[in-house]
Motif scaffolding. Structure first.
Motif, PDB file in Angstrom:
ATOM      1  N   ASP A 191       1.989 -50.222  13.249  1.00  0.00           N
ATOM      2  CA  ASP A 191       3.155 -50.946  12.771  1.00  0.00           C
ATOM      3  C   ASP A 191       2.938 -52.425  13.056  1.00  0.00           C
ATOM      4  O   ASP A 191       2.915 -52.840  14.208  1.00  0.00           O
ATOM      5  CB  ASP A 191       4.403 -50.432  13.475  1.00  0.00           C
ATOM      6  CG  ASP A 191       5.674 -51.143  13.023  1.00  0.00           C
ATOM      7  OD1 ASP A 191       5.612 -51.974  12.089  1.00  0.00           O
ATOM      8  OD2 ASP A 191       6.725 -50.865  13.610  1.00  0.00           O
ATOM      9  N   LYS A 192       2.764 -53.229  11.993  1.00  0.00           N
ATOM     10  CA  LYS A 192       2.504 -54.649  12.185  1.00  0.00           C
ATOM     11  C   LYS A 192       3.676 -55.351  12.852  1.00  0.00           C
ATOM     12  O   LYS A 192       3.518 -56.408  13.430  1.00  0.00           O
ATOM     13  CB  LYS A 192       2.162 -55.308  10.856  1.00  0.00           C
ATOM     14  CG  LYS A 192       0.828 -54.862  10.327  1.00  0.00           C
ATOM     15  CD  LYS A 192       0.497 -55.539   9.037  1.00  0.00           C
ATOM     16  CE  LYS A 192      -0.789 -54.958   8.478  1.00  0.00           C
ATOM     17  NZ  LYS A 192      -1.109 -55.494   7.185  1.00  0.00           N
ATOM     18  N   LYS A 193       4.853 -54.743  12.796  1.00  0.00           N
ATOM     19  CA  LYS A 193       6.006 -55.326  13.481  1.00  0.00           C
ATOM     20  C   LYS A 193       5.824 -55.274  14.991  1.00  0.00           C
ATOM     21  O   LYS A 193       6.495 -55.979  15.720  1.00  0.00           O
ATOM     22  CB  LYS A 193       7.284 -54.594  13.079  1.00  0.00           C
ATOM     23  CG  LYS A 193       7.643 -54.765  11.627  1.00  0.00           C
ATOM     24  CD  LYS A 193       8.865 -53.952  11.287  1.00  0.00           C
ATOM     25  CE  LYS A 193       9.099 -53.969   9.786  1.00  0.00           C
ATOM     26  NZ  LYS A 193      10.148 -53.032   9.400  1.00  0.00           N
ATOM     27  N   ALA A 194       4.901 -54.432  15.453  1.00  0.00           N
ATOM     28  CA  ALA A 194       4.658 -54.306  16.892  1.00  0.00           C
ATOM     29  C   ALA A 194       3.908 -55.508  17.450  1.00  0.00           C
ATOM     30  O   ALA A 194       3.883 -55.713  18.650  1.00  0.00           O
ATOM     31  CB  ALA A 194       3.872 -53.036  17.182  1.00  0.00           C
ATOM     32  N   VAL A 195       3.291 -56.313  16.564  1.00  0.00           N
ATOM     33  CA  VAL A 195       2.535 -57.484  17.017  1.00  0.00           C
ATOM     34  C   VAL A 195       3.522 -58.583  17.363  1.00  0.00           C
ATOM     35  O   VAL A 195       4.277 -59.040  16.510  1.00  0.00           O
ATOM     36  CB  VAL A 195       1.553 -57.978  15.931  1.00  0.00           C
ATOM     37  CG1 VAL A 195       0.811 -59.214  16.409  1.00  0.00           C
ATOM     38  CG2 VAL A 195       0.580 -56.883  15.541  1.00  0.00           C
ATOM     39  N   PRO A 196       3.551 -59.020  18.629  1.00  0.00           N
ATOM     40  CA  PRO A 196       4.499 -60.076  19.007  1.00  0.00           C
ATOM     41  C   PRO A 196       4.122 -61.405  18.352  1.00  0.00           C
ATOM     42  O   PRO A 196       2.944 -61.726  18.203  1.00  0.00           O
ATOM     43  CB  PRO A 196       4.377 -60.164  20.528  1.00  0.00           C
ATOM     44  CG  PRO A 196       3.061 -59.561  20.850  1.00  0.00           C
ATOM     45  CD  PRO A 196       2.749 -58.583  19.753  1.00  0.00           C
TER      46      PRO A 196
ATOM     47  N   GLY B 204      -4.177 -50.191  22.645  1.00  0.00           N
ATOM     48  CA  GLY B 204      -4.060 -49.635  21.310  1.00  0.00           C
ATOM     49  C   GLY B 204      -2.698 -49.808  20.667  1.00  0.00           C
ATOM     50  O   GLY B 204      -2.349 -49.077  19.741  1.00  0.00           O
ATOM     51  N   ARG B 205      -1.924 -50.775  21.131  1.00  0.00           N
ATOM     52  CA  ARG B 205      -0.599 -51.004  20.538  1.00  0.00           C
ATOM     53  C   ARG B 205      -0.718 -51.497  19.096  1.00  0.00           C
ATOM     54  O   ARG B 205       0.180 -51.272  18.296  1.00  0.00           O
ATOM     55  CB  ARG B 205       0.199 -51.994  21.366  1.00  0.00           C
ATOM     56  CG  ARG B 205       0.566 -51.439  22.717  1.00  0.00           C
ATOM     57  CD  ARG B 205       1.426 -52.379  23.493  1.00  0.00           C
ATOM     58  NE  ARG B 205       1.657 -51.814  24.816  1.00  0.00           N
ATOM     59  CZ  ARG B 205       2.400 -52.365  25.729  1.00  0.00           C
ATOM     60  NH1 ARG B 205       3.002 -53.519  25.481  1.00  0.00           N
ATOM     61  NH2 ARG B 205       2.549 -51.794  26.899  1.00  0.00           N
ATOM     62  N   TYR B 206      -1.782 -52.195  18.803  1.00  0.00           N
ATOM     63  CA  TYR B 206      -2.114 -52.636  17.453  1.00  0.00           C
ATOM     64  C   TYR B 206      -3.590 -52.963  17.425  1.00  0.00           C
ATOM     65  O   TYR B 206      -4.241 -53.008  18.460  1.00  0.00           O
ATOM     66  CB  TYR B 206      -1.272 -53.837  16.994  1.00  0.00           C
ATOM     67  CG  TYR B 206      -1.060 -54.898  18.047  1.00  0.00           C
ATOM     68  CD1 TYR B 206      -2.038 -55.857  18.306  1.00  0.00           C
ATOM     69  CD2 TYR B 206       0.107 -54.947  18.795  1.00  0.00           C
ATOM     70  CE1 TYR B 206      -1.848 -56.821  19.270  1.00  0.00           C
ATOM     71  CE2 TYR B 206       0.304 -55.910  19.762  1.00  0.00           C
ATOM     72  CZ  TYR B 206      -0.672 -56.851  19.997  1.00  0.00           C
ATOM     73  OH  TYR B 206      -0.485 -57.809  20.952  1.00  0.00           O
ATOM     74  N   THR B 207      -4.128 -53.150  16.228  1.00  0.00           N
ATOM     75  CA  THR B 207      -5.550 -53.438  16.070  1.00  0.00           C
ATOM     76  C   THR B 207      -5.792 -54.943  16.011  1.00  0.00           C
ATOM     77  O   THR B 207      -4.857 -55.724  15.813  1.00  0.00           O
ATOM     78  CB  THR B 207      -6.081 -52.815  14.767  1.00  0.00           C
ATOM     79  OG1 THR B 207      -5.400 -53.425  13.663  1.00  0.00           O
ATOM     80  CG2 THR B 207      -5.896 -51.308  14.750  1.00  0.00           C
ATOM     81  N   ALA B 208      -7.055 -55.317  16.141  1.00  0.00           N
ATOM     82  CA  ALA B 208      -7.417 -56.732  15.990  1.00  0.00           C
ATOM     83  C   ALA B 208      -7.101 -57.188  14.572  1.00  0.00           C
ATOM     84  O   ALA B 208      -6.698 -58.337  14.360  1.00  0.00           O
ATOM     85  CB  ALA B 208      -8.898 -56.938  16.313  1.00  0.00           C
ATOM     86  N   LEU B 209      -7.250 -56.294  13.593  1.00  0.00           N
ATOM     87  CA  LEU B 209      -6.921 -56.643  12.215  1.00  0.00           C
ATOM     88  C   LEU B 209      -5.434 -56.963  12.076  1.00  0.00           C
ATOM     89  O   LEU B 209      -5.065 -57.984  11.488  1.00  0.00           O
ATOM     90  CB  LEU B 209      -7.306 -55.503  11.267  1.00  0.00           C
ATOM     91  CG  LEU B 209      -6.917 -55.696   9.805  1.00  0.00           C
ATOM     92  CD1 LEU B 209      -7.588 -56.939   9.218  1.00  0.00           C
ATOM     93  CD2 LEU B 209      -7.242 -54.462   8.988  1.00  0.00           C
ATOM     94  N   ALA B 210      -4.572 -56.119  12.613  1.00  0.00           N
ATOM     95  CA  ALA B 210      -3.131 -56.373  12.535  1.00  0.00           C
ATOM     96  C   ALA B 210      -2.773 -57.669  13.251  1.00  0.00           C
ATOM     97  O   ALA B 210      -1.937 -58.444  12.762  1.00  0.00           O
ATOM     98  CB  ALA B 210      -2.351 -55.200  13.135  1.00  0.00           C
TER      99      ALA B 210
END
Length: 82
Positions: free
Chosen positions: A4-9, A24-30
């Motif tokens: 979920d890209k919304k997870a990226v602060p 693993g909360r998000y990827t480097a791509l996200a």
């Protein structure tokens, strides 16, 4: 892996980004996509002279693959910088 890209602060320290990538909360791509979008929104500040989004995004895939294989290159692997 669905992320979920919304997870990226929007604003975080490099240490926080590194921790979240490691967990693993998000990827480097996200993360890169989020940072590029923010840089585009803030373009009027003229704080970045040249932004090569294609190169940035291309570098995220190997970082994510290394992390999935348990072979990350340290805390800055996949973290944004300018």
């Amino acid at each position: 892996m669905a992320v979920d890209k919304k997870a990226v602060p929007l604003f975080a320290s490099v240490a926080e980004y590194a921790r979240d990538l490691q967990e693993g909360r998000y990827t480097a791509l996200a993360l890169a996509e989020s940072c590029l979008a923010q840089a585009e929104r803030q373009g009027a500040l003229n704080a970045i002279l040249h932004l090569d989004g294609g190169s940035i995004l291309a570098q995220t895939r190997p970082s994510d693959e290394r992390r999935r294989a348990g072979q990350g290159r340290g805390v800055l692997d996949g973290s944004p910088g300018s």
